[in-house]
Design an enzyme around this catalytic site. Structure first.
Site, PDB file in Angstrom:
ATOM      1  N   GLY A   1     -20.242  -7.266  19.382  1.00 13.85           N
ATOM      2  CA  GLY A   1     -18.971  -7.354  20.101  1.00 13.85           C
ATOM      3  C   GLY A   1     -19.142  -6.983  21.562  1.00 13.85           C
TER       4      GLY A   1
ATOM      5  N   TYR B   1      -4.461  -1.847  11.517  1.00 14.38           N
ATOM      6  CA  TYR B   1      -5.484  -1.294  12.421  1.00 14.38           C
ATOM      7  C   TYR B   1      -5.876   0.107  11.966  1.00 14.38           C
ATOM      8  CZ  TYR B   1      -7.542   0.323  16.831  1.00 14.38           C
ATOM      9  OH  TYR B   1      -8.379   0.836  17.795  1.00 14.38           O
TER      10      TYR B   1
ATOM     11  N   LYS C   1      -9.342   1.720  10.387  1.00 12.83           N
ATOM     12  CA  LYS C   1     -10.043   2.823  11.069  1.00 12.83           C
ATOM     13  C   LYS C   1     -10.284   4.010  10.118  1.00 12.83           C
ATOM     14  CE  LYS C   1     -10.820   0.864  14.956  1.00 12.83           C
ATOM     15  NZ  LYS C   1     -12.191   0.396  15.215  1.00 12.83           N
TER      16      LYS C   1
ATOM     17  N   ILE D   1      -7.658   3.338  26.030  1.00 13.30           N
ATOM     18  CA  ILE D   1      -8.699   3.308  27.053  1.00 13.30           C
ATOM     19  C   ILE D   1      -8.265   2.422  28.213  1.00 13.30           C
ATOM     20  CG2 ILE D   1     -11.080   2.613  27.543  1.00 13.30           C
ATOM     21  CD1 ILE D   1     -11.747   3.433  24.691  1.00 13.30           C
TER      22      ILE D   1
HETATM   23  C1  VAH Z   1      -4.730  -0.249  20.820  1.00 14.84           C
HETATM   24  N1  VAH Z   1      -6.028   0.143  22.844  1.00 14.84           N
HETATM   25  O1  VAH Z   1      -3.741   0.003  21.490  1.00 14.84           O
HETATM   26  C2  VAH Z   1      -6.077   0.173  21.375  1.00 14.84           C
HETATM   27  C3  VAH Z   1      -6.421   1.577  20.953  1.00 14.84           C
HETATM   28  C4  VAH Z   1      -5.633   3.913  20.566  1.00 14.84           C
HETATM   29  C5  VAH Z   1      -5.295   2.562  21.097  1.00 14.84           C
HETATM   30  O2  VAH Z   1      -6.902   1.601  19.676  1.00 14.84           O
HETATM   31  O3  VAH Z   1      -4.705  -0.801  19.737  1.00 14.84           O
END
Ligand code: VAH
Length: 318
Positions: free
Chosen positions: A8, A143, A147, A173
């Site tokens: 990636g 998501y 994780k 980030i």
């Molecule tokens: C998101 N920028 O918003 C990513 C990140 C903690 C946020 O995992 O999904």
């Protein structure tokens, strides 16, 4: 020293991580892994080896690991939180079926593996302030589910097979290089672009929505420092809380207005982004990372704002 493979490498973190690792380890020791349709361009392509490595195709991973004698894999392939809600099956395929392939190749070829987790691995039942390293993780998003599973599967491969797996829970980030990629925290990048372009910013998160954030140079330092750390000091592995600041839309706006007084912001709340953000912590406790491998951020909100604005002014001037 053998070689590092970034799976990636053309993504939001992967592209900057690849260039930073090439600077530190030598261009030829860092392979940029990419998928069809997202080929490396420019410096990423010219500065070192590139390999077609689709995380959902174990054979492509194994071929690159064998060809370049890879001993460390940074697995940066993932769909971010908002996109993952619209494509949950693909998010699982890339995030977990892909991780399985990476871990199996790492087991067979004795590679160390870094796969980022996120503050998205927490849910509404998690303590919001000074979120502990070890606490409840019941995320409401696909998501977040990928994780938490990443953390558990990475620990499993360490305990069962001795694969050297390590990970951090990244906050939002912020980068002046790569554009955001479909996340809940994208606003924290978009706001700086609007300010430099002299435009009013319509913020998709409500005033008072505090989230952990980090400037990209600190995120790169966190990943690399953890992978270089003495393993004997790692009481945790997957995944360390790391943060640099806890910010809300109004605090970023105020920091920008200190340098661009005319900048203005309004609110146009995006219900999905707000629901996701409301399920994430306000501020992490990252004392374990600081104690076990010397984590410490360089950029706070004022320093990040000054650097973002100056770098974006330059970038948008030509
Ligand atoms: C998101 N920028 O918003 C990513 C990140 C903690 C946020 O995992 O999904």
């Amino acid at each position: 020293m053998n070689t590092i493979l970034i799976v990636g490498a053309t993504g939001q973190i992967g592209s900057e991580l690849t260039l930073e690792l090439r600077k530190r380890y030598g261009n030829n020791h860092v392979v940029a892994g990419y998928i069809k349709g997202a080929e490396p361009q420019g410096e990423l392509k010219e500065s070192g080896p590139c390999a077609l490595t689709d995380v959902t195709d174990a054979a492509s991973l194994a071929a690159a690991v064998k060809q370049y004698r890879v001993d460390t894999i940074y697995n940066m392939a993932a769909l971010l939180s908002v996109v993952a809600e619209s494509k949950p099956s693909l998010a699982w395929k890339i995030g977990i079926d892909g991780l399985w392939n990476v871990l199996e190749v790492a087991r067979e070829h004795r590679c160390a593996v870094f796969t980022p987790s996120s503050i998205g691995s927490f849910g509404p039942g998690t303590p919001r302030v000074e979120t502990p390293q070890d606490t409840l993780q019941r995320p409401l998003t696909m998501y977040g589910v990928t994780k938490v599973t990443t953390e558990l599967l990475s620990d499993y491969y360490f305990h069962k097979y001795g694969v050297d797996t390590r990970s951090v829970r990244f906050p939002g980030i912020i980068s002046n290089v790569t554009p955001p990629g479909g996340g809940t925290t994208d606003y924290a990048v978009d706001i700086y672009y609007a300010a430099v372009r002299g435009r009013r910013f319509a913020c998709p998160l409500r005033q008072g929505t505090f989230l952990d954030m980090m400037y990209m140079p600190d995120a790169l330092q966190a990943a690399i420092s953890l992978m270089e750390a003495d393993p004997s000091g790692l009481l945790h592995r997957n995944a360390f809380n790391v943060t640099a600041m806890s910010v809300a839309p109004e605090t970023i706006c105020a920091a920008i207005q200190k340098e661009i007084p005319a900048f203005e912001m309004s609110y146009e709340v995006d219900p999905l982004k707000q629901r996701i953000a409301d399920s994430w912590p306000d501020r992490l406790d990252d004392s374990c990372a600081r104690a076990q491998w010397g984590w410490h951020p360089t950029y706070d909100l004022p320093a990040m704002t000054t650097d973002m604005l100056s770098k974006l002014k330059l970038k948008l001037s030509h």
